[in-house]
Design an enzyme around this catalytic site. Structure first.
Site, short mmCIF file in Angstrom:
data_model
loop_
_atom_site.label_atom_id
_atom_site.label_comp_id
_atom_site.label_asym_id
_atom_site.label_seq_id
_atom_site.Cartn_x
_atom_site.Cartn_y
_atom_site.Cartn_z
N HIS A 116 0.84 -1.21 0.00
CA HIS A 116 0.00 0.00 0.00
C HIS A 116 0.87 1.25 0.00
CE1 HIS A 116 0.52 1.24 4.28
NE2 HIS A 116 0.70 -0.04 4.49
N ASP A 118 -0.68 4.40 0.82
CA ASP A 118 -1.26 5.44 1.67
C ASP A 118 -0.51 5.46 3.00
OD1 ASP A 118 -2.46 2.87 2.13
OD2 ASP A 118 -3.91 3.84 3.46
N ASP A 149 6.49 2.39 6.19
CA ASP A 149 5.12 1.85 6.16
C ASP A 149 4.30 2.58 5.12
OD1 ASP A 149 2.70 0.68 6.75
OD2 ASP A 149 2.40 1.76 8.61
N GLU A 193 -5.11 1.21 2.90
CA GLU A 193 -4.77 0.24 3.93
C GLU A 193 -4.86 0.81 5.34
OE1 GLU A 193 -2.51 -2.22 6.71
OE2 GLU A 193 -1.99 -0.17 6.15
N GLU A 194 -4.42 2.04 5.50
CA GLU A 194 -4.35 2.61 6.85
C GLU A 194 -5.73 2.84 7.46
OE1 GLU A 194 -1.79 2.57 8.51
OE2 GLU A 194 -0.05 2.75 7.20
N HIS A 254 -19.49 29.03 26.19
CA HIS A 254 -18.50 29.63 27.08
C HIS A 254 -18.64 28.94 28.44
CE1 HIS A 254 -16.60 32.52 29.68
NE2 HIS A 254 -16.40 33.41 28.73
N THR A 356 -11.60 28.52 27.12
CA THR A 356 -12.59 28.17 28.14
C THR A 356 -13.91 27.86 27.46
OG1 THR A 356 -12.98 30.53 28.35
CG2 THR A 356 -11.53 29.52 29.98
N ARG A 369 -7.62 -4.04 19.10
CA ARG A 369 -6.88 -5.02 18.28
C ARG A 369 -7.43 -6.38 18.65
NH1 ARG A 369 -4.00 -2.46 14.19
NH2 ARG A 369 -3.96 -0.33 14.98
N HIS A 471 3.69 4.88 12.08
CA HIS A 471 2.50 5.55 12.65
C HIS A 471 2.91 6.59 13.69
CE1 HIS A 471 -0.81 2.49 11.52
NE2 HIS A 471 0.20 2.41 10.70
#
Lengths: 504, 504
Positions: A116, A118, A149, A193-194, A254, A356, A369, A471
């Site tokens: 790949h 990408d 990669d 792929e990523e 706010h 804020t 995973r 990565h």
């Protein structure tokens, strides 16, 4: 004489030359700078598949790959694989898949090289020492997003293929040096792929009886070694990636003016995220751990044999203490047990400074995973059921939406297969040592699909170094891995050519 | 004839003209577009004080303010207030403070108008319908970052002052329309309000016997009304802003490759953040709630009288349910009870897409709005002690660092003071109704410092609308509030001129 003509002449020549590894290896050494320049051109393209605004770059990247393969005289196609549906209901064209074919001699095996081009997101301000899209050579390491990669490994396969032809091109007057590809080579290069190889499953299904019909073996060249010892990879974890979005006010408020009058979405989101993992890293989602295949004695023994230095790993990550203090436990939790990582929150204040604000809509990104015998469809239900139930107990007026945006399966191969024996022989030839037999904590979603759909034998031959920072900030590939990896690929195709057909 | 000359002539003319409110109001109406253009120029400057990379814009903004005041012939100074220390130990020049003086007639009261021209961060992609730095008029609302908070109110004071001189300038041939300022006017305009008025406390201390020596009253024109009814504000909450940084690996890691081997900083950070607030919004940090002054019967009665529509507020925020369903409870929690807001996390993945990263260092930003009788120094200790103790229980190998980066005190005024009576009279003249007497959930850190250091009487006269979206996307000020607010300021200075000196 153009390359097409060279190619035609080559095909007409008898393929009977002996394997000239030494000459080819020397040729690769001599052309090192050329290969670094090729990598520089590719790294310069911000082909981030997770960022829809970078899609034009990704399209350009695929065109560059096709052009590279065309220049070598391959039969190249850019295949439209359709569109991607975005969360807001709109669609976006997927990057085309590049296929190429070199040789179709029925007396030779045919390998399909998958890779790949990408990349993961990268910005200088994330903490890169150099511009991530400008390949920078520091002490023999080539830094750049996608260097390891997976752009260099894809280039390696292309270089190996081009070596056969280019050598002829440059040394046409020295016919004794003519070499040739010992196997027919096909390429399948994708650009998603990523983010889970969107659209590629359908492509493989559709091409199973055409593109894949004469393929014997599939070579995936992704991931990295585990130590300075070269490795062959026989398994990967899958990945279920989730978005958990909590929405309350119709716009950011706010925190001084409105604080105390509304239940803030961030409070709710933090609350549900905190129920995913225990302080010691244990997954708290019911059913997840129960689904994992138990660790066998043989597996335990294999892990014992792997070259792996805990201290080095600890230094490399820079943590004060690893989650486990012995090699087998650590490798097992890296490769074959599931984990939950919370990556970040979109929609909240994430810049430097002190805004804020009460963010109105916040989306947590986390992923699991997963490993055999988990099933992404079941994981999806387990996670969403759990989070909705945890959220309901909060009795919040805000709304929660949990979606699984990636569901990639794990993959596991047979390490006794001739394809792996060939790999061991090639590593022996180039590096003069046995490879580590390893698994991969990361995910190559397509490995599992190749296995399920095509039924072909698959090998994963990593090229990247163990410390390449894929990565991460300051991703690199060393010149050593890039150039020796090219030689490994040269040796490997020769070994594959020797596999007896009955073994296919 | 230049403005300096006009000014000199003016000073030479007797200040005996009657107050010509009707003519001045008409003049303001006639010059409306001019004032909108002035606001457009100011909004175009991204004077974000929380972003150190925007500091040059902030310096430019202060120069523009000084230039505007100079053009009117005021005695203007740009005062260096030193440097800001950054978390990494480096220093950065603070934006200068602009002071100006118009008139020094000892027979008149002297008011000091305080305002700020720095803004909160804003990016189009945060969800703005228009470019936040291009003032855009949609149906009489002027959209742009800082339009309401606090650039228009500062311009209003300048316009009121310039009206005295500019009118003369344009109508020099019509001496009967000459007017003049009924009080001496000083300006104190700063550029660090949104991040805690860094450096201004020291400035006020240093100038207490000089710049402030002849000041009778301080007018703060910030914040907004609570409904369509004009309001006078007599209190603000303080703000303690915290960074909680958890650091583990030395750089970001691939969640597939490394997940399962390290305790992730995000897990730790989520875990400690989740101990700050209960699902129903209750602060869980020990000691915080106990320090709050109890609500008195008189206060309860005052809240009852305030014009405030719960349904409208709910619609405005867009939430399904407010934290309290009755007016007094809601106002009390908005104004005089503390709250914790978690603003976001720096260092984690916050973009769109699906990055699979284990962030190495993550910094949560959260703040506590505090009220009498809380003390920022005590709050700092309560929060840090609590978080370190919660973190210690996790037994994480990662490190935690908690810092309080802003510690601004709350402020409370006496609503019976002649300064407030003058405000009520001015509101009656311009709007023909009584103002709401309100407090402010947000923080004007300097209000408390003015009170503590100078001992002068202070009034806060809000100009912004109740739905201006300060600190939020699509901040705006309506032409109505901008222009009628200018008239209010004209009327108010005249009322202040009537206050008997013994009341000072």
């Amino acid at each position: 004489m153009n390359l097409q003509t060279v190619h035609s002449i080559l095909l007409a020549i008898s393929y009977s030359q002996a394997f000239q590894y030494t000459e080819l290896a020397q040729y690769v050494d001599d052309h090192q700078e050329e290969y670094v320049e090729a990598l520089r051109d590719w790294v310069a393209v911000e082909s981030d598949s997770s960022n829809i605004f970078k899609r034009p770059e990704l399209h350009r990247m695929m065109e560059m790959v096709a052009q590279k393969l065309r220049e070598m005289g391959g039969t190249v196609e850019l295949v439209d694989i359709g569109e991607q549906e975005l969360p807001d209901g709109q669609t976006l064209a997927l990057p085309k898949v590049v296929t190429a074919q070199f040789g179709s001699d029925p007396s030779k095996h045919t390998v399909c090289v998958y890779g790949h081009v990408d990349v993961q997101p990268a910005k200088l301000e994330d903490g890169w020492a150099t511009n991530p899209y400008n390949l920078t050579d520091i002490k023999g390491n080539l830094y750049g997003r996608g260097a390891s990669d997976n752009k260099a490994p894809v280039l390696i396969a292309i270089i190996r293929t081009s070596t056969a032809f280019m050598w002829l091109y440059f040394y046409i007057s020295l016919p004794q040096t003519i070499t040739d590809l010992p196997v027919n080579v096909k390429f399948l290069i994708e650009g998603m792929e990523e983010t889970g190889s969107n659209g590629l499953d359908a492509f493989i299904l559709a091409q199973n009886d055409t593109f894949f019909s004469d393929v014997d073996y599939i070579i995936i060249s992704d991931c990295g070694w585990l130590s300075r010892r070269p490795a062959l990879t026989y398994g990967t974890r899958g990945n279920c990636y989730f978005f958990a979005e909590v929405e309350g006010p119709k716009q950011d408020l706010h925190s001084g003016v409105y604080g105390g009058t509304v239940i803030e979405p961030m409070t709710d989101l933090i609350g549900i995220l905190d129920t995913l993992i225990s302080p010691s890293g244990k997954i708290l989602i019911p059913g997840i751990r129960e689904a994992v295949a138990p660790l066998s004695d043989e597996e335990w023994k294999m892990y014992q044999d792997v070259e792996f230095n805990l201290d080095h790993y600890k230094n490399e990550t820079g943590v004060n203490q690893l989650m486990y203090n012995n090699k087998v436990d650590l490798l097992a939790h890296m490769w074959r047990y599931p984990t939950v990582s919370i990556h970040g929150i979109e929609g909240a204040f994430s810049d430097s400074g002190t805004k804020t604000v009460i963010p109105a809509k916040v989306t947590a990104k986390f992923s699991i995973r997963q490993v055999p015998d988990m099933d992404p469809a079941v994981v999806k239900k387990q996670v969403t059921d759990y989070l909705y139930s945890v959220f309901a107990k909060r009795k919040s007026p805000n709304s929660l939406k949990v979606t699984m945006v990636i569901g990639a399966k794990p993959w596991l191969a047979d390490t006794q297969h001739p394809l792996y024996e060939a790999g061991k022989a090639a590593v022996q030839r180039v590096f003069n040592m046995d490879p580590d037999m390893i698994r991969e904590g990361g995910t190559i979603p397509i490995a599992r699909t190749f296995q399920d759909v095509t039924g072909k034998s698959i090998i994963m031959m990593p090229i990247g170094g163990f410390d390449d920072g894929m990565h991460s900030q300051n991703e690199k590939i060393s010149r050593y891995n890039y150039i020796e990896g090219t030689k490994l690929f040269i040796a490997y195709l020769n070994e594959v050519a020797q596999i007896k057909s009955t073994s296919v």
